[in-house]
Every structure is written in C-alpha cells, then in structure tokens.
Design a protein around this motif. Structure first.
Motif, short mmCIF file in Angstrom:
data_model
loop_
_atom_site.label_atom_id
_atom_site.label_comp_id
_atom_site.label_asym_id
_atom_site.label_seq_id
_atom_site.Cartn_x
_atom_site.Cartn_y
_atom_site.Cartn_z
N ALA A 144 0.83 -1.20 0.00
CA ALA A 144 0.00 0.00 0.00
C ALA A 144 0.87 1.26 0.00
O ALA A 144 0.58 2.22 -0.72
CB ALA A 144 -0.93 0.00 1.22
N GLY A 145 1.95 1.25 0.80
CA GLY A 145 2.84 2.40 0.84
C GLY A 145 3.53 2.64 -0.49
O GLY A 145 3.61 3.79 -0.97
N ALA A 146 4.02 1.57 -1.10
CA ALA A 146 4.69 1.69 -2.40
C ALA A 146 3.71 2.18 -3.47
O ALA A 146 4.06 3.01 -4.32
CB ALA A 146 5.30 0.36 -2.80
N ALA A 147 2.48 1.68 -3.42
CA ALA A 147 1.47 2.11 -4.38
C ALA A 147 1.18 3.61 -4.25
O ALA A 147 1.00 4.31 -5.25
CB ALA A 147 0.18 1.32 -4.18
N GLY A 148 1.17 4.11 -3.01
CA GLY A 148 0.95 5.54 -2.80
C GLY A 148 2.04 6.39 -3.40
O GLY A 148 1.78 7.44 -4.01
N THR A 167 -4.19 3.69 2.62
CA THR A 167 -3.92 3.48 4.05
C THR A 167 -4.88 2.45 4.63
O THR A 167 -4.48 1.58 5.41
CB THR A 167 -4.06 4.81 4.82
OG1 THR A 167 -3.10 5.75 4.31
CG2 THR A 167 -3.80 4.61 6.31
N SER A 168 -6.14 2.54 4.22
CA SER A 168 -7.12 1.56 4.71
C SER A 168 -6.75 0.15 4.26
O SER A 168 -6.87 -0.81 5.04
CB SER A 168 -8.53 1.91 4.22
OG SER A 168 -8.73 1.52 2.86
N LEU A 169 -6.27 0.01 3.03
CA LEU A 169 -5.89 -1.32 2.54
C LEU A 169 -4.68 -1.86 3.30
O LEU A 169 -4.60 -3.06 3.59
CB LEU A 169 -5.58 -1.26 1.04
CG LEU A 169 -6.75 -0.85 0.13
CD1 LEU A 169 -6.32 -0.82 -1.33
CD2 LEU A 169 -7.94 -1.79 0.32
N GLY A 170 -3.74 -0.99 3.65
CA GLY A 170 -2.61 -1.41 4.45
C GLY A 170 -3.03 -1.87 5.83
O GLY A 170 -2.51 -2.87 6.36
N ILE A 171 -3.99 -1.17 6.43
CA ILE A 171 -4.49 -1.57 7.75
C ILE A 171 -5.23 -2.90 7.66
O ILE A 171 -5.03 -3.79 8.49
CB ILE A 171 -5.40 -0.47 8.32
CG1 ILE A 171 -4.58 0.78 8.64
CG2 ILE A 171 -6.11 -0.96 9.59
CD1 ILE A 171 -5.41 1.98 9.06
N PHE A 172 -6.09 -3.05 6.65
CA PHE A 172 -6.80 -4.31 6.50
C PHE A 172 -5.84 -5.48 6.27
O PHE A 172 -6.09 -6.60 6.74
CB PHE A 172 -7.80 -4.22 5.34
CG PHE A 172 -9.04 -3.43 5.65
CD1 PHE A 172 -9.76 -3.66 6.81
CD2 PHE A 172 -9.49 -2.45 4.78
CE1 PHE A 172 -10.90 -2.93 7.11
CE2 PHE A 172 -10.64 -1.72 5.06
CZ PHE A 172 -11.34 -1.95 6.23
N ALA A 173 -4.74 -5.23 5.57
CA ALA A 173 -3.75 -6.29 5.35
C ALA A 173 -3.07 -6.70 6.65
O ALA A 173 -2.53 -7.80 6.74
CB ALA A 173 -2.71 -5.82 4.34
#
Length: 206
Positions: free
Chosen positions: A105-109, A135-141
């Motif tokens: 998610a961070g790299a995608a941002g 950020t939400s996807l990173g948290i869900f992961a």
C-alpha cells in the motif's frame, strides 16, 4: 553442509509460522496519537501559510511528505524498541512481517503520486483521497496480526478516502483539511484501539 542449510531453513520457517500466529505489539498508542498530532499541525500550518495549494501543489505535497516521513521514523523507532521488549527473539521476524503487510500500500501511494505528478498534474486533487484508501488497505492487510478492532480504523480511512474524492471532485482543489482531518481522526482511532487492546489477552490471535 546441505543438512545444515536445510536445518537453518526449517528454523526460519518455524519462526515465521510462530510470528504469523502472534499478535504484533510493536505499535504503541502514544506514538500513534503523536502521528495524528503531526497531521493536525501540518494542516494548521498549511491553512495559514499556503494561500492556494491547488495552484502551487509542490509545497502542499512536500509538507505532507515531510509529515509522513517524520511519522514513519517515529513509528519505526518505537516499533523496534517495543518488538524487542515484547517479542524477544521473534522481534526481527515480527518487524519484517509488519513491514511486508503495509509495504504494498505504501509503495502504491508513492508510485501513484509520481505518475500523477508526471503525466496528469491536473488530477493531483485525487491524491489525498486515494492515499487514505491505500492506508485503509494497508491496515486491512495487517488485521490478522493486530487487534481485530483495527478494522474500524481501516473502515474509517476507506470511507473518508472516497468521501474526500467525492468532495474534491466538485472543485478539483487541494485542501490541507481534506488531507489532515481524516488522518487526525484515523490515527486517534488507531491509538485508542491499541491502548484498550494492550492487555495480555491480545498476545495471541486466532
């Protein structure tokens, strides 16, 4: 040597399996709350000093990049210290797992920002909302290695991200508050969840 290599590989695999079944306690509520405070300070400073971020997006995004970098450094320092205290010999495996979960998610941002800046600068108004969705996807992961209730923070960022995109679509403008306020609330929610879930009962996840 072949037997030794196999034994070492088995040990690494076992440690990884144990780490995958252990709740990560490297994130501290105080530091998480401080990252929310950084977002609030950044939004306040930009609202006073940045007259028209839409016409001059570079200082807007540099300010938020600096805020994000400071937040990541603070989280990293505390994550290492807390992991060694709570996870002992599993600390490195737990840190690696936490980074691995959030890294896509961070790299995608970062890549998304670079591509929009280079090829579609007129669409930069999308970034604040899209960053919140990522950020939400990173948290869900990360949910399976954190208290389950962190999904509430993930849900907040998911909803706020699309709400910010919808709001910004009316004027195609950048605002310090459509970036800052969702992160202030989201990081505060994360801090509260980590604070109330810090007991021994959260040491393992199913």
């Amino acid at each position: 040597m072949r037997d030794l290599d196999k034994a070492l590989a088995d040990i690494v695999a076992i440690r990884s399996q144990i780490a995958a079944g252990t709740a990560f306690r490297g994130y501290g509520p105080a530091t998480m709350a401080m990252t929310g405070a950084i977002a609030l300070i950044t939004a306040v400073l930009q609202s006073f000093w940045l007259d028209n971020p839409t016409a001059n997006p570079l200082p807007f995004f540099l300010g938020w990049a600096a805020a994000a970098a400071l937040s990541v450094i603070m989280i990293w320092i505390e994550m290492r210290a807390r992991s060694r205290r709570h996870h002992s010999g599993l600390a490195d495996a737990m840190i690696h797992q936490a980074i691995e979960q959030f890294l896509p998610a961070g790299a995608a941002g970062v890549v998304l920002a670079a591509l929009l800046w280079k090829f579609a600068p007129e669409e930069l108004w999308l970034l604040p909302g899209l960053w919140q969705v990522l950020t939400s996807l990173g948290i869900f992961a990360s949910v399976h290695s954190l208290p389950r209730t962190v999904a509430l923070a993930g849900a907040w960022y998911f909803v706020s991200g699309f709400a910010v995109v919808l709001l910004a679509s009316q004027s195609h403008t950048l605002s310090p508050w459509t970036m800052g306020l969702p992160f202030v609330i989201g990081q505060s929610v994360m801090a509260g969840i980590l604070y109330f879930a810090s007991g021994d009962k959260d040491a393992e996840v199913g």
